[in-house]
Design a protein around this motif. Structure first.
Motif, PDB file in Angstrom:
ATOM      1  N   VAL A   1       0.832  -1.206   0.000  1.00 46.30           N
ATOM      2  CA  VAL A   1       0.000   0.000   0.000  1.00 46.30           C
ATOM      3  C   VAL A   1       0.866   1.256   0.000  1.00 46.30           C
ATOM      4  O   VAL A   1       0.624   2.205  -0.756  1.00 46.30           O
ATOM      5  CB  VAL A   1      -0.948  -0.003   1.210  1.00 46.30           C
ATOM      6  N   ALA A   2       1.878   1.287   0.863  1.00 41.01           N
ATOM      7  CA  ALA A   2       2.760   2.452   0.940  1.00 41.01           C
ATOM      8  C   ALA A   2       3.480   2.675  -0.392  1.00 41.01           C
ATOM      9  O   ALA A   2       3.636   3.819  -0.844  1.00 41.01           O
ATOM     10  CB  ALA A   2       3.778   2.274   2.067  1.00 41.01           C
ATOM     11  N   PHE A   3       3.901   1.585  -1.033  1.00 39.64           N
ATOM     12  CA  PHE A   3       4.619   1.694  -2.296  1.00 39.64           C
ATOM     13  C   PHE A   3       3.721   2.269  -3.389  1.00 39.64           C
ATOM     14  O   PHE A   3       4.114   3.197  -4.112  1.00 39.64           O
ATOM     15  CB  PHE A   3       5.145   0.318  -2.714  1.00 39.64           C
ATOM     16  N   VAL A   4       2.506   1.746  -3.510  1.00 40.66           N
ATOM     17  CA  VAL A   4       1.597   2.219  -4.559  1.00 40.66           C
ATOM     18  C   VAL A   4       1.144   3.656  -4.284  1.00 40.66           C
ATOM     19  O   VAL A   4       1.063   4.480  -5.201  1.00 40.66           O
ATOM     20  CB  VAL A   4       0.374   1.288  -4.686  1.00 40.66           C
ATOM     21  N   ALA A   5       0.870   3.975  -3.025  1.00 44.23           N
ATOM     22  CA  ALA A   5       0.491   5.348  -2.683  1.00 44.23           C
ATOM     23  C   ALA A   5       1.613   6.317  -3.024  1.00 44.23           C
ATOM     24  O   ALA A   5       1.367   7.447  -3.452  1.00 44.23           O
ATOM     25  CB  ALA A   5       0.136   5.440  -1.198  1.00 44.23           C
ATOM     26  N   GLY A   6       2.847   5.864  -2.860  1.00 36.52           N
ATOM     27  CA  GLY A   6       3.995   6.708  -3.197  1.00 36.52           C
ATOM     28  C   GLY A   6       4.082   7.017  -4.673  1.00 36.52           C
ATOM     29  O   GLY A   6       4.587   8.084  -5.065  1.00 36.52           O
ATOM     30  N   ILE A   7       3.600   6.122  -5.530  1.00 34.59           N
ATOM     31  CA  ILE A   7       3.592   6.393  -6.969  1.00 34.59           C
ATOM     32  C   ILE A   7       2.734   7.623  -7.262  1.00 34.59           C
ATOM     33  O   ILE A   7       3.120   8.512  -8.033  1.00 34.59           O
ATOM     34  CB  ILE A   7       3.075   5.166  -7.747  1.00 34.59           C
ATOM     35  N   GLY A   8       1.546   7.668  -6.630  1.00 39.34           N
ATOM     36  CA  GLY A   8       0.671   8.815  -6.837  1.00 39.34           C
ATOM     37  C   GLY A   8       1.300  10.108  -6.379  1.00 39.34           C
ATOM     38  O   GLY A   8       1.322  11.109  -7.115  1.00 39.34           O
ATOM     39  N   SER A   9       1.844  10.122  -5.164  1.00 39.76           N
ATOM     40  CA  SER A   9       2.480  11.333  -4.643  1.00 39.76           C
ATOM     41  C   SER A   9       3.726  11.679  -5.443  1.00 39.76           C
ATOM     42  O   SER A   9       4.007  12.852  -5.700  1.00 39.76           O
ATOM     43  CB  SER A   9       2.848  11.138  -3.170  1.00 39.76           C
ATOM     44  N   GLY A  10       4.475  10.647  -5.837  1.00 43.06           N
ATOM     45  CA  GLY A  10       5.713  10.885  -6.573  1.00 43.06           C
ATOM     46  C   GLY A  10       5.486  11.562  -7.903  1.00 43.06           C
ATOM     47  O   GLY A  10       6.320  12.368  -8.352  1.00 43.06           O
ATOM     48  N   ALA A  11       4.368  11.269  -8.555  1.00 44.47           N
ATOM     49  CA  ALA A  11       4.064  11.905  -9.835  1.00 44.47           C
ATOM     50  C   ALA A  11       3.447  13.280  -9.645  1.00 44.47           C
ATOM     51  O   ALA A  11       3.750  14.227 -10.381  1.00 44.47           O
ATOM     52  CB  ALA A  11       3.134  11.016 -10.651  1.00 44.47           C
ATOM     53  N   ALA A  12       2.564  13.414  -8.652  1.00 46.93           N
ATOM     54  CA  ALA A  12       1.793  14.647  -8.506  1.00 46.93           C
ATOM     55  C   ALA A  12       2.670  15.851  -8.180  1.00 46.93           C
ATOM     56  O   ALA A  12       2.462  16.943  -8.723  1.00 46.93           O
ATOM     57  CB  ALA A  12       0.725  14.463  -7.428  1.00 46.93           C
ATOM     58  N   VAL A  13       3.667  15.674  -7.310  1.00 46.07           N
ATOM     59  CA  VAL A  13       4.459  16.823  -6.861  1.00 46.07           C
ATOM     60  C   VAL A  13       5.262  17.450  -8.001  1.00 46.07           C
ATOM     61  O   VAL A  13       5.149  18.658  -8.249  1.00 46.07           O
ATOM     62  CB  VAL A  13       5.369  16.432  -5.684  1.00 46.07           C
ATOM     63  N   PRO A  14       6.115  16.712  -8.739  1.00 49.60           N
ATOM     64  CA  PRO A  14       6.877  17.371  -9.802  1.00 49.60           C
ATOM     65  C   PRO A  14       6.001  17.923 -10.921  1.00 49.60           C
ATOM     66  O   PRO A  14       6.339  18.950 -11.525  1.00 49.60           O
ATOM     67  CB  PRO A  14       7.816  16.271 -10.307  1.00 49.60           C
ATOM     68  N   LEU A  15       4.873  17.256 -11.217  1.00 51.96           N
ATOM     69  CA  LEU A  15       3.978  17.786 -12.248  1.00 51.96           C
ATOM     70  C   LEU A  15       3.392  19.120 -11.803  1.00 51.96           C
ATOM     71  O   LEU A  15       3.286  20.060 -12.595  1.00 51.96           O
ATOM     72  CB  LEU A  15       2.864  16.779 -12.542  1.00 51.96           C
ATOM     73  N   ASN A  16       3.021  19.219 -10.537  1.00 56.31           N
ATOM     74  CA  ASN A  16       2.495  20.484 -10.033  1.00 56.31           C
ATOM     75  C   ASN A  16       3.562  21.577 -10.054  1.00 56.31           C
ATOM     76  O   ASN A  16       3.290  22.726 -10.408  1.00 56.31           O
ATOM     77  CB  ASN A  16       1.974  20.286  -8.608  1.00 56.31           C
ATOM     78  N   LEU A  17       4.784  21.240  -9.647  1.00 53.32           N
ATOM     79  CA  LEU A  17       5.862  22.231  -9.650  1.00 53.32           C
ATOM     80  C   LEU A  17       6.192  22.691 -11.062  1.00 53.32           C
ATOM     81  O   LEU A  17       6.480  23.872 -11.299  1.00 53.32           O
ATOM     82  CB  LEU A  17       7.106  21.653  -8.975  1.00 53.32           C
ATOM     83  N   THR A  18       6.161  21.770 -12.016  1.00 53.08           N
ATOM     84  CA  THR A  18       6.387  22.145 -13.405  1.00 53.08           C
ATOM     85  C   THR A  18       5.287  23.082 -13.884  1.00 53.08           C
ATOM     86  O   THR A  18       5.549  24.063 -14.584  1.00 53.08           O
ATOM     87  CB  THR A  18       6.438  20.892 -14.301  1.00 53.08           C
ATOM     88  N   ASN A  19       4.055  22.792 -13.504  1.00 55.90           N
ATOM     89  CA  ASN A  19       2.946  23.677 -13.861  1.00 55.90           C
ATOM     90  C   ASN A  19       3.143  25.075 -13.288  1.00 55.90           C
ATOM     91  O   ASN A  19       2.884  26.078 -13.957  1.00 55.90           O
ATOM     92  CB  ASN A  19       1.621  23.083 -13.375  1.00 55.90           C
ATOM     93  N   VAL A  20       3.591  25.147 -12.022  1.00 55.20           N
ATOM     94  CA  VAL A  20       3.840  26.458 -11.410  1.00 55.20           C
ATOM     95  C   VAL A  20       4.931  27.200 -12.174  1.00 55.20           C
ATOM     96  O   VAL A  20       4.802  28.392 -12.483  1.00 55.20           O
ATOM     97  CB  VAL A  20       4.232  26.312  -9.926  1.00 55.20           C
ATOM     98  N   ALA A  21       6.021  26.512 -12.482  1.00 56.76           N
ATOM     99  CA  ALA A  21       7.126  27.156 -13.203  1.00 56.76           C
ATOM    100  C   ALA A  21       6.681  27.635 -14.579  1.00 56.76           C
ATOM    101  O   ALA A  21       7.046  28.729 -15.021  1.00 56.76           O
ATOM    102  CB  ALA A  21       8.297  26.184 -13.331  1.00 56.76           C
ATOM    103  N   ASN A  22       5.890  26.827 -15.267  1.00 55.84           N
ATOM    104  CA  ASN A  22       5.411  27.222 -16.588  1.00 55.84           C
ATOM    105  C   ASN A  22       4.430  28.385 -16.523  1.00 55.84           C
ATOM    106  O   ASN A  22       4.287  29.138 -17.485  1.00 55.84           O
ATOM    107  CB  ASN A  22       4.744  26.027 -17.273  1.00 55.84           C
ATOM    108  N   ALA A  23       3.756  28.532 -15.399  1.00 57.32           N
ATOM    109  CA  ALA A  23       2.725  29.560 -15.265  1.00 57.32           C
ATOM    110  C   ALA A  23       3.270  30.895 -14.812  1.00 57.32           C
ATOM    111  O   ALA A  23       2.520  31.862 -14.725  1.00 57.32           O
ATOM    112  CB  ALA A  23       1.655  29.094 -14.280  1.00 57.32           C
ATOM    113  N   THR A  24       4.567  30.979 -14.512  1.00 59.28           N
ATOM    114  CA  THR A  24       5.111  32.190 -13.905  1.00 59.28           C
ATOM    115  C   THR A  24       6.381  32.641 -14.600  1.00 59.28           C
ATOM    116  O   THR A  24       7.109  31.851 -15.191  1.00 59.28           O
ATOM    117  CB  THR A  24       5.418  31.948 -12.416  1.00 59.28           C
ATOM    118  N   ALA A  25       6.638  33.945 -14.485  1.00 66.78           N
ATOM    119  CA  ALA A  25       7.902  34.510 -14.937  1.00 66.78           C
ATOM    120  C   ALA A  25       8.949  34.361 -13.839  1.00 66.78           C
ATOM    121  O   ALA A  25       8.611  34.139 -12.673  1.00 66.78           O
ATOM    122  CB  ALA A  25       7.721  35.991 -15.283  1.00 66.78           C
TER     123      ALA A  25
END
Length: 418
Positions: A310-334
């Motif tokens: 369970v911990a391993f699979v849950a980590g897949i979700g968190s592991g993908a969500a964080v960098p994708l969100n940070l990339t979105n923030v970087a792309n959205a800002t100067a």
């Protein structure tokens, strides 16, 4: 990458350095989060008290996000990194001498200040030192490599706690902070972005913050972050307590955090290899849902092996969500507004943890930990369903370009709001 953002070669020396710094910060993060609920319980705290104490550091991150964002605009990156490691070291010392639940407030405050000082500056430093066209790939790679610190930290912490006690474990945290301070001396500042030459740290404060929060794309991103960390906080605070109730050792409980962090790191490395082909925008909701769905199974589990899965699979979700969100923030800002935007992202993540710790801590004290996993994850899934209907135009590279004039306006006329 915003349309007007100039191409630049990646500064590999600074990129590697910030990965090293973040590796050490991840060790501290993994050590504190995986062992804190057990340490608080040993000092006599119940579930409500543990949840309330766990809320202290995210509360500091929420309250300190905007002031730290303003401070980051005025101080050097080296100064911000040094401040973070000083706070981490002081937190370790304060944990080590604490002998009552009430005494945990001070180290939790110091830990919260270290988080809000370090991670927004780290995100901005990576963004400013890499080729904008490779930002998604290099964010994923950096976070994947950084995650190895989170893999090592919990299992080493659990082993030290089992053999030498919690005090020795927190002194080990202090030693990590000293090593981080040594690395900070090699940090160099990024070149100034002349495309927003009118922007000043004073101008990019409250006025610019309001402008950032008014953008539909950033509203969607920050709400995604809150929901993601609401679920993550549920796992980090109450999965160790659930495992302890099954009589697992501290080393085994640390291994659960290690399994989660290992899958997070592997997922982030995969995203790094995918580069521009990595999913973006609303896809982050799919990964939040994955973590919530798999964690629904916790109350039906009673063995170490099943909890590791369970911990391993849950980590897949968190592991993908964080960098994708940070990339979105970087792309959205100067570039000039990015430190504040990243601070707001940290505030959003801390808000999710804050709500998770307080509300779920209260709920656990009323109904127990097993039912909490069902109710908490159903709340997260309902929030994901609602957010999936939210309009968020411009969730793709290039969306920041039309707003650059607004950023410049805040820099030129927003000083009176500070």
């Amino acid at each position: 990458m915003s349309r007007n953002e100039q191409a630049q070669p990646t500064n590999w020396q600074q990129y590697r350095l910030v990965i090293g710094l973040s590796f050490l910060q991840s060790m501290i993060w993994g050590l504190v989060l995986s062992m804190f609920p057990l340490f608080a319980r040993e000092l006599g705290a119940n579930e409500l008290t543990i949840g309330s104490l766990a809320a202290v550091h995210p509360l500091l991150s929420v309250l300190g996000a905007v002031p730290m964002g303003i401070l980051a605009g005025r101080l050097s990156r080296k100064a911000m990194f040094a401040l973070a490691y000083v706070m981490s070291g002081l937190a370790g010392a304060a944990y080590a001498i604490t002998n009552s639940p009430g005494g945990l407030i001070i180290p939790q405050v110091l830990f919260g200040l270290s988080v809000v000082a370090y991670w927004p500056s780290q995100h901005a430093h990576i963004s400013d030192n890499v080729d904008p066209a490779q930002r998604a790939r290099l964010f994923g790679l950096a976070m994947g490599l950084t995650g190895f610190g989170g893999i090592i930290g919990p299992i080493v912490a659990g082993r030290i706690a089992d053999t030498l006690g919690f005090q020795s474990m927190y002194l080990f945290q202090g030693l990590i902070a000293v090593a981080g301070l040594a690395l900070v001396t090699q940090v160099r500042e990024p070149a100034v972005d002349t495309t927003v030459s009118g922007a000043s740290p004073r101008g990019l404060s409250l006025a610019a913050t309001r402008m950032l929060l008014s953008r539909p794309s950033l509203q969607f991103i920050y709400l995604c972050t809150i929901i993601m960390f609401l679920q993550w906080g549920l796992r980090d605070t109450f999965l160790p307590l659930y495992a302890a109730d099954l009589n697992l050792t501290r080393t085994a409980i640390g291994a659960l955090a290690t399994a989660q962090t290992a899958s997070m790191s592997a997922t982030r490395l995969l995203l790094g290899m995918l580069g521009k082909r990595a999913p973006a925008g609303r896809a982050v909701l799919l990964f939040v849902s994955l973590s919530a769905f798999v964690t629904l199974a916790v109350p039906a589990l009673s063995g170490f092996g099943a909890l590791v899965v369970v911990a391993f699979v849950a980590g897949i979700g968190s592991g993908a969500a964080v960098p994708l969100n940070l990339t979105n923030v970087a792309n959205a800002t100067a570039r000039q507004e990015r430190p504040m935007a990243m601070s707001l992202e940290t505030a959003a993540s801390a808000s999710g943890r804050l709500v998770s710790s307080v509300s779920f801590g209260w709920l656990a004290s009323r109904i127990g930990i097993p039912p909490l996993f069902i109710i908490g994850n159903l709340v997260v899934l309902a929030a994901v369903a609602g957010l999936s209907r939210m309009r968020a135009p411009g969730l793709e590279p290039g969306m920041a370009a039309p707003e650059r004039s607004a950023v410049r306006g805040a820099a030129d006329g927003g000083g009176q709001d500070t």
